[in-house]
Design a protein around this motif. Structure first.
Motif, PDB file in Angstrom:
ATOM      1  N   UNK A 192       0.838  -1.195   0.000  1.00 38.60           N
ATOM      2  CA  UNK A 192       0.000   0.000   0.000  1.00 38.60           C
ATOM      3  C   UNK A 192       0.878   1.252   0.000  1.00 38.60           C
ATOM      4  N   UNK A 193       0.337   2.285  -0.616  1.00 35.64           N
ATOM      5  CA  UNK A 193       0.981   3.595  -0.613  1.00 35.64           C
ATOM      6  C   UNK A 193       0.007   4.626  -0.062  1.00 35.64           C
ATOM      7  N   UNK A 194       0.594   5.746   0.387  1.00 38.95           N
ATOM      8  CA  UNK A 194      -0.266   6.797   0.918  1.00 38.95           C
ATOM      9  C   UNK A 194      -1.074   7.446  -0.205  1.00 38.95           C
ATOM     10  N   UNK A 195      -2.361   7.657   0.078  1.00 36.69           N
ATOM     11  CA  UNK A 195      -3.195   8.473  -0.793  1.00 36.69           C
ATOM     12  C   UNK A 195      -3.210   9.894  -0.255  1.00 36.69           C
ATOM     13  N   UNK A 196      -4.321  10.294   0.331  1.00 34.58           N
ATOM     14  CA  UNK A 196      -4.398  11.617   0.959  1.00 34.58           C
ATOM     15  C   UNK A 196      -3.760  11.554   2.346  1.00 34.58           C
ATOM     16  N   UNK A 197      -2.936  12.542   2.661  1.00 38.94           N
ATOM     17  CA  UNK A 197      -2.284  12.601   3.971  1.00 38.94           C
ATOM     18  C   UNK A 197      -2.510  13.966   4.595  1.00 38.94           C
ATOM     19  N   UNK A 198      -2.793  13.954   5.890  1.00 43.00           N
ATOM     20  CA  UNK A 198      -2.990  15.220   6.587  1.00 43.00           C
ATOM     21  C   UNK A 198      -2.704  15.028   8.065  1.00 43.00           C
ATOM     22  N   UNK A 199      -2.028  15.986   8.663  1.00 42.17           N
ATOM     23  CA  UNK A 199      -1.864  16.056  10.113  1.00 42.17           C
ATOM     24  C   UNK A 199      -2.093  17.494  10.525  1.00 42.17           C
ATOM     25  N   UNK A 200      -2.951  17.702  11.497  1.00 40.67           N
ATOM     26  CA  UNK A 200      -3.294  19.060  11.920  1.00 40.67           C
ATOM     27  C   UNK A 200      -3.818  19.001  13.360  1.00 40.67           C
ATOM     28  N   UNK A 201      -3.670  20.109  14.089  1.00 37.32           N
ATOM     29  CA  UNK A 201      -2.883  21.288  13.699  1.00 37.32           C
ATOM     30  C   UNK A 201      -1.404  21.067  14.015  1.00 37.32           C
ATOM     31  N   UNK A 202      -0.541  21.751  13.275  1.00 37.74           N
ATOM     32  CA  UNK A 202       0.883  21.708  13.561  1.00 37.74           C
ATOM     33  C   UNK A 202       1.411  23.144  13.624  1.00 37.74           C
ATOM     34  N   UNK A 203       2.528  23.329  14.289  1.00 37.99           N
ATOM     35  CA  UNK A 203       3.103  24.660  14.428  1.00 37.99           C
ATOM     36  C   UNK A 203       3.878  25.032  13.172  1.00 37.99           C
ATOM     37  N   UNK A 204       4.000  26.320  12.873  1.00 41.55           N
ATOM     38  CA  UNK A 204       4.816  26.731  11.713  1.00 41.55           C
ATOM     39  C   UNK A 204       6.257  26.261  11.884  1.00 41.55           C
ATOM     40  N   UNK A 205       6.824  25.753  10.812  1.00 42.14           N
ATOM     41  CA  UNK A 205       8.212  25.298  10.845  1.00 42.14           C
ATOM     42  C   UNK A 205       8.394  23.847  11.227  1.00 42.14           C
ATOM     43  N   UNK A 206       7.293  23.144  11.569  1.00 41.41           N
ATOM     44  CA  UNK A 206       7.419  21.725  11.896  1.00 41.41           C
ATOM     45  C   UNK A 206       7.852  20.939  10.670  1.00 41.41           C
ATOM     46  N   UNK A 207       8.908  20.166  10.789  1.00 36.89           N
ATOM     47  CA  UNK A 207       9.421  19.370   9.676  1.00 36.89           C
ATOM     48  C   UNK A 207       8.870  17.950   9.774  1.00 36.89           C
ATOM     49  N   UNK A 208       8.027  17.600   8.823  1.00 39.56           N
ATOM     50  CA  UNK A 208       7.432  16.272   8.791  1.00 39.56           C
ATOM     51  C   UNK A 208       8.309  15.334   7.968  1.00 39.56           C
ATOM     52  N   UNK A 209       8.247  14.026   8.228  1.00 35.82           N
ATOM     53  CA  UNK A 209       9.021  13.065   7.426  1.00 35.82           C
ATOM     54  C   UNK A 209       8.652  13.152   5.950  1.00 35.82           C
TER      55      UNK A 209
END
Length: 589
Positions: free
Chosen positions: A112-129
């Motif tokens: 499987x692969x990612x389709x739609x991805x979302x994480x919220x809320x996050x702070x400005x400047x947060x570096x996601x993988x």
């Protein structure tokens, strides 16, 4: 069609281990084999019992499932059999007497692969993988790392209780995709509450609070928490330090912190030795009290004897006592006081000296330290210019930048130690300034058989007094283990003629090493050194150079390598006629 590969390994006398369903040589195959306890138990150098094999096979279900999930396979089928019997049906307390064949059968199903991805809320400047994006492998590990990155971003802004509120993972089997919707709950912005100390017995509670320096009332910061823990650890008074955040938020959105302390034994002693074929044997010992006055104060007594059985002058002796008090004025400033009594019976001079010094050490970070002191030196020296008795008032200043990955066996990073010591002559000498810089750099290349290149540069100067009235023990020499290996100890100075030599007012030194790992424990080293001594205050090229080179052997003890160096002079009258041997613990630099 399922592909299979047989991997033969011994279980007891004879047996086969087979992994089926995954193409051999693929990254997934190697990853699964690396995560399997059964593969580890059946390695060629292993000799497990049947009970150990059964236990490993049963544990592999969860381990292999976790590996598959982490690689985007969310519908796998795993079956592990031992002589045709499913491993889950074999009682571990009553295993068969012998196991002849083990089979790990895996049907990973679709990736499987990612389709739609979302994480919220996050702070400005947060570096996601980077892997948390449409089209990337739907890895369980990436999901965990994404949640951790989002929570860490909020914690860095003072939201210590940030957590995952909900997660919505939707699998679309037709498209072989997973939609991920992650919701975070930041919680309130908190401030540090009081530091509560538990577990201490001899170190006073208030001193632990002072040393930790946790800023009560300031907005919560994981960095401040880490610094407080590091300050307590570097005192040496504690075996273990843990700072726990309270589960319940305190009044006024404060977060109490509990320091769980395990104190180290109060007293400690040690010893060391280093051997050189020319300089002889040097032995040293120390005794230390880690909590002298109940506030994590440290008292260290040292004794050293050098030049024993050597041909580089007579024997040298040194006695010293040093007192350190952490958290003086503030949590990152330590007070120190030391006294030293020393005799140096060197090739070209003799000295007896008594030093008293007190000052402060400012720890700007775990890598940067600054020193300021005030000292008094009383000495009697004898060299080619005669006997001199002098008293100096000194103001030692210093910096240390230590960005090495390991102190005794550095493979990456750099180290700089620089000192500037103005001295005021109370009697027997002239006023002046002594400077010294020691800079080192390390870089490693390769993985299977890594090669480390190590470079060192030294620079010294005595400014002010003429050579004839400069303190003899402040002058510089070259030759020996600390400067130019292969050359006789302190063989290079300023030649006054008639066989008379004194130290120089300027010094330059260079060293280069190539360190090659032959096995996990054994390494070989090739090295070359060069040194310069001049009568001038600062290098102008009018002095003389010397050089040496050689080979070394290293045996890694886990603490630091045992060092054996063989060196020959490559310049000067003794070229090709002599060699020196150096033995010690730790790399040469």
């Amino acid at each position: 069609m399922a592909l299979s590969l047989a991997v033969t390994a011994q279980i007891g006398a004879t047996a086969d281990l087979k992994i089926t369903g995954i193409p051999a040589g693929t990254d997934l195959y190697e990853t699964l084999a690396g995560g399997s306890l059964l593969v580890e138990q059946t390695a060629e150098d292993a000799n497990p019992s049947s009970q150990e094999v059964v236990a490993a096979a049963q544990a592999d279900y969860q381990r292999l499932l976790a590996v598959l999930y982490d690689n985007g396979y969310f519908g796998p089928v795993i079956k592990i059999t031992l002589d045709g019997v499913d491993a889950v049906n074999i009682p571990p307390v009553n295993p068969p007497g012998q196991i002849n064949q083990a089979v790990i059968a895996i049907d990973p199903g679709p990736q499987f692969r990612f389709g739609q991805t979302r994480i919220a809320p996050i702070t400005p400047g947060t570096e996601l993988p980077e892997g948390f994006a449409t089209g990337q492998t739907a890895s369980l590990g990436v999901l965990k790392s994404t949640v951790s990155a989002g929570i860490d971003g909020w914690r860095d802004q003072g939201h210590a209780k940030a957590e995952l509120a909900s997660q919505d993972l939707t699998a679309r089997h037709a498209e072989r995709t997973i939609n991920a919707d992650l919701r975070l709950a930041p919680g309130p912005r908190l401030r540090f509450g009081p530091l509560i100390v538990e577990g201490n017995q001899d170190v006073r509670t208030q001193r632990i609070i002072d040393i930790a320096g946790l800023p009560e009332g300031k907005v919560f910061s994981p960095q401040d928490l880490r610094l407080a823990r590091e300050r307590l650890r570097r005192t040496g008074a504690f075996n273990a330090v843990a700072l726990q955040e309270a589960d319940v938020i305190g009044p006024g959105d404060t977060l109490p912190i509990t320091a769980l302390i395990t104190e180290a034994p109060k007293r400690r002693f040690g010893f060391g030795a280093e051997l050189s074929s020319l300089e002889g044997l040097t032995v040293s010992t120390y005794w230390m009290h880690r909590n002298l006055l109940g506030g994590a104060e440290r008292l260290r007594l040292e004794a050293e004897a050098g030049g024993i059985g050597g041909n580089s002058g007579g024997e040298d002796y040194r006695l010293s006592a040093r007192f350190d008090r952490p958290a003086t004025f503030n949590e990152d400033t330590n007070f120190y006081a030391l006294t030293t009594l020393e005799q140096l019976d060197e090739v070209n001079f003799f000295s007896r000296q008594f030093d008293v010094e007190a000052g402060f050490t400012r720890i700007a970070s775990e890598n940067r330290t600054y020193r300021l002191g005030l000292g008094l030196r009383r000495a009697e020296t004898r060299d080619a210019f005669g006997t001199n008795r002098y008293s100096l008032l000194t103001l030692p200043l210093g910096i240390e930048f230590d960005y090495r990955d390991k102190e005794l066996d550095a493979k990456e990073g750099y180290f700089i130690n620089a000192s500037v010591t103005p001295f005021l002559a109370l009697s027997g000498a002239d006023d002046g300034l002594r400077t010294y810089v020691d800079a080192r750099y390390y870089k490693t290349f390769g993985q299977a058989r890594p090669v480390t290149f190590a470079l060192r540069g030294q620079l010294g100067s005595v400014y002010g007094p003429d050579l004839s009235v400069a303190p003899a023990d402040y002058l510089f020499y070259s030759g020996g283990g600390g400067t130019v290996r292969g050359q006789p100890y302190q063989s290079l100075g300023v030649d006054l003629g008639g066989g008379q030599t004194v130290g120089g007012r300027s010094f330059v030194g260079f060293s280069a090493e190539a360190r090659v790992k032959v096995t996990d424990a054994i390494g070989i080293v090739g090295f070359a050194d060069a040194g310069y001594i001049g009568s001038e205050e600062f290098y102008d090229g009018s002095g003389r150079w010397q050089s040496g080179a050689g080979l070394g052997l290293r045996y890694d003890t886990g603490i630091g390598p045992i060092r054996l160096d063989l060196a020959v002079p490559t310049s000067g009258p003794e070229t090709g006629e002599n060699f020196q041997v150096y033995i010690g613990i730790g790399q040469a630099f």
